[in-house]
Enzyme design. Sequence first.
Site, mmCIF file in Angstrom:
data_model
loop_
_atom_site.group_PDB
_atom_site.id
_atom_site.type_symbol
_atom_site.label_atom_id
_atom_site.label_comp_id
_atom_site.label_asym_id
_atom_site.label_seq_id
_atom_site.Cartn_x
_atom_site.Cartn_y
_atom_site.Cartn_z
ATOM 1 N N GLU A 109 -10.426 0.309 -6.303
ATOM 2 C CA GLU A 109 -9.454 -0.512 -5.784
ATOM 3 C C GLU A 109 -9.812 -1.670 -5.297
ATOM 4 O OE1 GLU A 109 -6.919 0.302 -2.541
ATOM 5 O OE2 GLU A 109 -6.772 2.705 -2.890
ATOM 6 N N GLY A 118 -1.178 2.291 -7.228
ATOM 7 C CA GLY A 118 -1.964 2.528 -8.585
ATOM 8 C C GLY A 118 -1.356 3.575 -9.296
ATOM 9 N N CYS A 174 -4.476 6.394 -4.899
ATOM 10 C CA CYS A 174 -4.011 5.063 -4.406
ATOM 11 C C CYS A 174 -2.497 4.885 -5.170
ATOM 12 C CB CYS A 174 -4.613 3.903 -5.491
ATOM 13 S SG CYS A 174 -3.977 2.277 -5.549
ATOM 14 N N HIS A 195 -2.326 -4.482 -10.764
ATOM 15 C CA HIS A 195 -3.087 -3.069 -11.468
ATOM 16 C C HIS A 195 -3.386 -3.209 -12.842
ATOM 17 C CE1 HIS A 195 -2.104 -0.845 -7.641
ATOM 18 N NE2 HIS A 195 -1.110 -1.446 -7.632
ATOM 19 N N CYS A 241 1.015 -1.299 0.118
ATOM 20 C CA CYS A 241 0.018 -0.057 -0.176
ATOM 21 C C CYS A 241 0.891 1.271 -0.003
ATOM 22 C CB CYS A 241 -0.935 0.017 1.243
ATOM 23 S SG CYS A 241 -1.957 1.323 1.338
ATOM 24 N N GLY A 242 0.853 1.991 -1.073
ATOM 25 C CA GLY A 242 1.846 2.928 -1.176
ATOM 26 C C GLY A 242 1.448 4.362 -0.382
HETATM 27 N N1 LIG Z 1 -6.418 -2.032 -2.565
HETATM 28 C C1 LIG Z 1 -5.092 -2.362 -2.782
HETATM 29 C C2 LIG Z 1 -4.264 -2.052 -1.575
HETATM 30 C C3 LIG Z 1 -4.192 -0.660 -1.145
HETATM 31 C C4 LIG Z 1 -3.367 -0.025 -2.083
HETATM 32 C C5 LIG Z 1 -3.497 1.738 -2.182
HETATM 33 N N2 LIG Z 1 -4.319 2.109 -1.028
HETATM 34 C C6 LIG Z 1 -2.365 2.226 -2.337
HETATM 35 O O1 LIG Z 1 -2.196 3.402 -1.469
HETATM 36 O O2 LIG Z 1 -1.299 1.723 -2.760
HETATM 37 C C7 LIG Z 1 -4.902 -3.879 -3.183
HETATM 38 O O3 LIG Z 1 -5.691 -4.654 -2.856
HETATM 39 O O4 LIG Z 1 -3.742 -4.180 -3.799
#
Ligand SMILES: N[C@H](CCC[C@H](N)C(=O)O)C(=O)O
Length: 278
Positions: free
Chosen positions: A212, A224, A221, A163, A72-73
């Site tokens: 997401e 992302g 994200c 992604h 999670c970035g």
């Molecule tokens: N939903 C994402 C995790 C959170 C990523 C996102 N909130 C970020 O800041 O990278 C997944 O299941 O891969």
Amino acid sequence: MKFTKMHGAGNDYVYVNCFEETLPEDIASLAVAVSDRHKGIGSDGLILICPSEKADARMRMFNADGSESEMCGNGVRCVAKYVYDHGIAKQQTLKIETGAGVLHLDLELAGSRVSQVRVNMGKPILNSAEIPTLLPGDPPVDAELELGDQSLKVTCVSMGNPHCITFVDELNDHWVHGVGPKVEVHPMFPNRVNAEFIEVVSPAELKMRVWERGSGETQACGTGACASAVAGVLTGRSERNVLIHLPGGDLRLEWADSDEVFMTGPAVEVYQGVWTGP
Ligand SMILES: N[C@H](CCC[C@H](N)C(=O)O)C(=O)O
């Protein structure tokens, strides 16, 4: 259980300091309960800040549906801020262990507290089997994704988590709420996928919205944004150094010649509380 509410560009999580707190066995159910924006604390998920043998701390991240993600970035920037601001580590360059490996972060201070963080997010994973996706290409670049009544041209990249990036002429709810949920659970993605939609403002500037995996639309994200910066270069639409505008704020991305992706963005502590729920 004590918690801290933090966000990175509006992507908000409940953070628990597991150096001090003990958690129930069923963390997935706790993530679902605390994330509920009416009956819980309200967040995009739950992030645990844990001891690590090879870094200043280890991050575990759970989406609002209870699913655990590799990375999670926006979360890792807030973990670094928490670790510094709360005295777990004292130096302004930190290492955080994640599902995508041990990441190195540089902290920028405003006064005595962290305001911005620059993360070396590591190298993108472009091998389709590791993303993973069943689409052709290593990685799929502007590949056809059949969605029944329509087909998309998508580019797939992993930053430790998967992604699927679609470039569109105009960002709107049709893409994020109409198409996003179908992409998230498409059979071409064995582990599901995060669905990013990108509008190119210029080769150095993108606008992004995201549906997401496990949380639905979020304000930002981080992984992302990294994946979208890589996809922009792979498809010839943008440069290696881009500013990405998201609903919750801006992130600066650079896919360096070293093949590592650097992300710079905010990390904010909003409040601390005590969870007395189930
Ligand atoms: N939903 C994402 C995790 C959170 C990523 C996102 N909130 C970020 O800041 O990278 C997944 O299941 O891969």
